[in-house]
Motif scaffolding. Structure first.
Motif, PDB file in Angstrom:
ATOM      1  N   GLU A  12      36.907  37.200  40.897  1.00  0.00           N
ATOM      2  CA  GLU A  12      37.369  35.833  40.738  1.00  0.00           C
ATOM      3  C   GLU A  12      37.985  35.325  42.035  1.00  0.00           C
ATOM      4  OE1 GLU A  12      38.649  35.577  36.064  1.00  0.00           O
ATOM      5  OE2 GLU A  12      40.090  36.462  37.455  1.00  0.00           O
ATOM      6  N   GLN A  13      37.837  34.044  42.280  1.00  0.00           N
ATOM      7  CA  GLN A  13      38.505  33.387  43.396  1.00  0.00           C
ATOM      8  C   GLN A  13      39.326  32.238  42.830  1.00  0.00           C
ATOM      9  OE1 GLN A  13      36.241  31.112  46.405  1.00  0.00           O
ATOM     10  NE2 GLN A  13      37.288  32.372  47.936  1.00  0.00           N
ATOM     11  N   ASN A  14      40.645  32.376  42.987  1.00  0.00           N
ATOM     12  CA  ASN A  14      41.555  31.370  42.443  1.00  0.00           C
ATOM     13  C   ASN A  14      41.296  31.128  40.955  1.00  0.00           C
ATOM     14  OD1 ASN A  14      42.632  30.991  45.071  1.00  0.00           O
ATOM     15  ND2 ASN A  14      40.958  29.576  45.545  1.00  0.00           N
ATOM     16  N   GLY A  15      41.025  32.228  40.232  1.00  0.00           N
ATOM     17  CA  GLY A  15      40.822  32.159  38.797  1.00  0.00           C
ATOM     18  C   GLY A  15      39.427  31.785  38.357  1.00  0.00           C
ATOM     19  N   GLN A  16      38.521  31.484  39.305  1.00  0.00           N
ATOM     20  CA  GLN A  16      37.146  31.104  38.987  1.00  0.00           C
ATOM     21  C   GLN A  16      36.230  32.318  39.087  1.00  0.00           C
ATOM     22  OE1 GLN A  16      35.653  28.018  38.194  1.00  0.00           O
ATOM     23  NE2 GLN A  16      33.779  29.178  37.962  1.00  0.00           N
ATOM     24  N   PRO A  17      35.496  32.691  38.010  1.00  0.00           N
ATOM     25  CA  PRO A  17      34.566  33.826  38.105  1.00  0.00           C
ATOM     26  C   PRO A  17      33.476  33.542  39.136  1.00  0.00           C
ATOM     27  CG  PRO A  17      34.961  33.237  35.814  1.00  0.00           C
ATOM     28  CD  PRO A  17      35.531  32.132  36.646  1.00  0.00           C
ATOM     29  N   ILE A  18      33.295  34.474  40.081  1.00  0.00           N
ATOM     30  CA  ILE A  18      32.300  34.267  41.130  1.00  0.00           C
ATOM     31  C   ILE A  18      31.300  35.410  41.244  1.00  0.00           C
ATOM     32  CG2 ILE A  18      33.874  32.818  42.462  1.00  0.00           C
ATOM     33  CD1 ILE A  18      34.294  35.192  44.351  1.00  0.00           C
ATOM     34  N   GLY A  19      31.543  36.531  40.566  1.00  0.00           N
ATOM     35  CA  GLY A  19      30.612  37.653  40.652  1.00  0.00           C
ATOM     36  C   GLY A  19      30.949  38.723  39.643  1.00  0.00           C
ATOM     37  N   ALA A  20      30.034  39.668  39.481  1.00  0.00           N
ATOM     38  CA  ALA A  20      30.223  40.744  38.513  1.00  0.00           C
ATOM     39  C   ALA A  20      29.520  42.004  39.012  1.00  0.00           C
ATOM     40  CB  ALA A  20      29.685  40.342  37.142  1.00  0.00           C
ATOM     41  N   GLY A  21      29.932  43.141  38.473  1.00  0.00           N
ATOM     42  CA  GLY A  21      29.299  44.406  38.830  1.00  0.00           C
ATOM     43  C   GLY A  21      29.650  45.472  37.809  1.00  0.00           C
ATOM     44  N   ALA A  22      28.944  46.597  37.867  1.00  0.00           N
ATOM     45  CA  ALA A  22      29.147  47.679  36.903  1.00  0.00           C
ATOM     46  C   ALA A  22      29.228  49.020  37.623  1.00  0.00           C
ATOM     47  CB  ALA A  22      28.022  47.692  35.876  1.00  0.00           C
ATOM     48  N   LEU A  23      29.818  49.993  36.939  1.00  0.00           N
ATOM     49  CA  LEU A  23      30.011  51.345  37.474  1.00  0.00           C
ATOM     50  C   LEU A  23      29.854  52.350  36.346  1.00  0.00           C
ATOM     51  CD1 LEU A  23      31.229  53.615  39.380  1.00  0.00           C
ATOM     52  CD2 LEU A  23      33.473  52.800  38.620  1.00  0.00           C
ATOM     53  N   SER A  24      29.094  53.418  36.609  1.00  0.00           N
ATOM     54  CA  SER A  24      29.041  54.574  35.719  1.00  0.00           C
ATOM     55  C   SER A  24      29.187  55.831  36.559  1.00  0.00           C
ATOM     56  CB  SER A  24      27.727  54.621  34.937  1.00  0.00           C
ATOM     57  OG  SER A  24      27.666  53.604  33.960  1.00  0.00           O
ATOM     58  N   VAL A  25      29.893  56.827  36.034  1.00  0.00           N
ATOM     59  CA  VAL A  25      30.108  58.083  36.742  1.00  0.00           C
ATOM     60  C   VAL A  25      29.481  59.205  35.931  1.00  0.00           C
ATOM     61  CG1 VAL A  25      31.805  59.676  37.703  1.00  0.00           C
ATOM     62  CG2 VAL A  25      32.252  57.216  37.758  1.00  0.00           C
ATOM     63  N   PHE A  26      28.637  59.996  36.594  1.00  0.00           N
ATOM     64  CA  PHE A  26      27.969  61.132  35.962  1.00  0.00           C
ATOM     65  C   PHE A  26      28.328  62.381  36.753  1.00  0.00           C
ATOM     66  CE2 PHE A  26      25.421  57.313  35.375  1.00  0.00           C
ATOM     67  CZ  PHE A  26      25.327  57.263  33.994  1.00  0.00           C
ATOM     68  N   GLY A  27      29.194  63.209  36.159  1.00  0.00           N
ATOM     69  CA  GLY A  27      29.681  64.360  36.897  1.00  0.00           C
ATOM     70  C   GLY A  27      30.501  63.889  38.091  1.00  0.00           C
ATOM     71  N   ASP A  28      30.042  64.211  39.298  1.00  0.00           N
ATOM     72  CA  ASP A  28      30.768  63.778  40.493  1.00  0.00           C
ATOM     73  C   ASP A  28      30.019  62.692  41.258  1.00  0.00           C
ATOM     74  OD1 ASP A  28      28.671  65.279  41.461  1.00  0.00           O
ATOM     75  OD2 ASP A  28      29.881  66.418  42.896  1.00  0.00           O
ATOM     76  N   VAL A  29      29.047  62.032  40.590  1.00  0.00           N
ATOM     77  CA  VAL A  29      28.257  60.978  41.229  1.00  0.00           C
ATOM     78  C   VAL A  29      28.549  59.642  40.544  1.00  0.00           C
ATOM     79  CG1 VAL A  29      25.954  60.147  41.812  1.00  0.00           C
ATOM     80  CG2 VAL A  29      26.434  62.601  41.862  1.00  0.00           C
ATOM     81  N   ALA A  30      28.972  58.658  41.337  1.00  0.00           N
ATOM     82  CA  ALA A  30      29.258  57.316  40.828  1.00  0.00           C
ATOM     83  C   ALA A  30      28.120  56.384  41.196  1.00  0.00           C
ATOM     84  CB  ALA A  30      30.568  56.803  41.406  1.00  0.00           C
ATOM     85  N   LEU A  31      27.581  55.671  40.205  1.00  0.00           N
ATOM     86  CA  LEU A  31      26.511  54.695  40.429  1.00  0.00           C
ATOM     87  C   LEU A  31      27.080  53.292  40.316  1.00  0.00           C
ATOM     88  CD1 LEU A  31      24.797  57.267  39.946  1.00  0.00           C
ATOM     89  CD2 LEU A  31      23.185  55.837  38.680  1.00  0.00           C
ATOM     90  N   PHE A  32      26.867  52.482  41.365  1.00  0.00           N
ATOM     91  CA  PHE A  32      27.231  51.068  41.357  1.00  0.00           C
ATOM     92  C   PHE A  32      25.948  50.282  41.096  1.00  0.00           C
ATOM     93  CE2 PHE A  32      30.832  51.624  44.744  1.00  0.00           C
ATOM     94  CZ  PHE A  32      31.445  52.573  43.946  1.00  0.00           C
ATOM     95  N   PHE A  33      25.981  49.351  40.158  1.00  0.00           N
ATOM     96  CA  PHE A  33      24.752  48.644  39.809  1.00  0.00           C
ATOM     97  C   PHE A  33      25.075  47.295  39.173  1.00  0.00           C
ATOM     98  CE2 PHE A  33      26.085  51.216  36.298  1.00  0.00           C
ATOM     99  CZ  PHE A  33      25.768  50.527  35.143  1.00  0.00           C
ATOM    100  N   SER A  34      24.009  46.507  38.924  1.00  0.00           N
ATOM    101  CA  SER A  34      24.120  45.187  38.289  1.00  0.00           C
ATOM    102  C   SER A  34      25.165  44.310  38.983  1.00  0.00           C
ATOM    103  CB  SER A  34      24.448  45.332  36.791  1.00  0.00           C
ATOM    104  OG  SER A  34      23.371  45.918  36.098  1.00  0.00           O
ATOM    105  N   THR A  35      25.142  44.325  40.295  1.00  0.00           N
ATOM    106  CA  THR A  35      26.077  43.504  41.073  1.00  0.00           C
ATOM    107  C   THR A  35      25.433  42.159  41.382  1.00  0.00           C
ATOM    108  OG1 THR A  35      26.919  45.532  42.095  1.00  0.00           O
ATOM    109  CG2 THR A  35      27.538  43.431  43.112  1.00  0.00           C
ATOM    110  N   ALA A  36      26.114  41.082  41.026  1.00  0.00           N
ATOM    111  CA  ALA A  36      25.562  39.746  41.230  1.00  0.00           C
ATOM    112  C   ALA A  36      26.675  38.786  41.615  1.00  0.00           C
ATOM    113  CB  ALA A  36      24.869  39.248  39.962  1.00  0.00           C
ATOM    114  N   THR A  37      26.315  37.797  42.429  1.00  0.00           N
ATOM    115  CA  THR A  37      27.250  36.742  42.823  1.00  0.00           C
ATOM    116  C   THR A  37      26.695  35.400  42.363  1.00  0.00           C
ATOM    117  OG1 THR A  37      27.911  38.003  44.789  1.00  0.00           O
ATOM    118  CG2 THR A  37      28.471  35.662  44.746  1.00  0.00           C
ATOM    119  N   VAL A  38      27.547  34.574  41.783  1.00  0.00           N
ATOM    120  CA  VAL A  38      27.135  33.226  41.400  1.00  0.00           C
ATOM    121  C   VAL A  38      26.671  32.498  42.668  1.00  0.00           C
ATOM    122  CG1 VAL A  38      27.894  31.046  40.378  1.00  0.00           C
ATOM    123  CG2 VAL A  38      28.765  33.225  39.484  1.00  0.00           C
ATOM    124  N   PRO A  39      25.479  31.910  42.654  1.00  0.00           N
ATOM    125  CA  PRO A  39      24.891  31.373  43.894  1.00  0.00           C
ATOM    126  C   PRO A  39      25.805  30.475  44.718  1.00  0.00           C
ATOM    127  CG  PRO A  39      23.249  31.362  42.164  1.00  0.00           C
ATOM    128  CD  PRO A  39      24.527  31.800  41.526  1.00  0.00           C
TER     129      PRO A  39
END
Length: 254
Positions: free
Chosen positions: A156-183
């Protein structure tokens, strides 16, 4: 032979794809995922350096009237069997990794001005990420928001949603995915802030490496490089159409 870093990432990716639900066919180390036919996540992965299970994967998808889509990590193995069986390359992603703990990697820098990251509720994650990816991505992002073992984030920027993302951890490996920014908010630092927050959370979850996949030459690739990620290899998606699938039918991969 000791497991390589890329093989560790591939093994985590197999678990990651399985969280979308549906049917999963297991053929040795390979998992063939079959969810709703309208979703772009029907694919088989976990081949490592061995493509000998292609026939079993093809039969699995043939009876479900779906293309046989396989994901191969570039381990240096010959891809001739895929070409000989009529597969075509549909997507190539660069696989980036960042070693943890924090002291062993460069700092991503100070947070962008006015940008904050917080945990997201499923509905708001789906809504904001759909704005970033486009309306046709709504179904898969809603499925992502309902997965187990998945942390959702909102920038968020000044309370306005501007982007999103996700995280999953499997054992000792973290996957970052589904990251998007409002155009309309691109280039204000949403992705940088989301990367920094997820690196902190991945470390807190005892991950020893974090990974993210990007399109070559994209702004996302430049952002992950600046955050201290290094190129580890390639993730290649191939597809072969079964004879039972009408010409012109296809799935879109995200």
């Amino acid at each position: 032979m000791p497991e390589t870093v890329l093989e560790r990432i591939e093994r985590a990716d197999v678990q990651h794809q399985g969280l979308y639900g549906g049917e999963i066919g297991v053929f040795g180390t390979v998992a063939a995922v079959c969810t709703d036919p309208s979703l772009p996540i029907n694919s088989a992965l976990g081949f490592g350096r061995d493509l000998s299970n292609l026939s079993a994967v093809e039969a699995f998808y043939e009876v479900r009237h779906l293309p046989s889509r396989v994901i191969v990590y570039a381990h240096g193995q010959a891809l001739d069997p895929l070409h000989e069986r009529g597969y075509r390359l549909t997507l190539q992603l660069n696989v980036y990794l960042c070693l943890l703990p924090r002291a062993s990697r460069p700092s991503p820098g100070p947070p962008p001005s006015g940008v904050q990251v917080r945990p997201a509720q499923p509905l708001e994650f789906a809504e904001v990420s759909t704005l970033g990816f486009g309306a046709s991505s709504r179904a898969i992002l809603e499925r992502t928001s309902q997965r187990p073992n998945t942390a959702l984030y909102l920038a968020e920027q000044n309370g306005q949603p501007i982007g999103a993302g996700a995280l999953s951890v499997f054992g000792d490996v973290a996957l970052f995915f589904s990251t998007a920014t409002v155009p309309v908010f691109r280039s204000v630092g949403a992705q940088t802030a989301l990367l920094a927050r997820r690196l902190d959370d991945a470390q807190a979850a005892h991950a020893t490496l974090a990974t993210v996949m990007t399109t070559a030459g994209s702004p996302s690739e430049r952002n992950v490089r600046r955050a201290g990620f290094e190129l580890a290899g390639s993730r290649l998606s191939f597809e072969r159409r079964p004879s039972s699938l009408p010409a012109g039918s296809s799935e879109r991969e995200q």
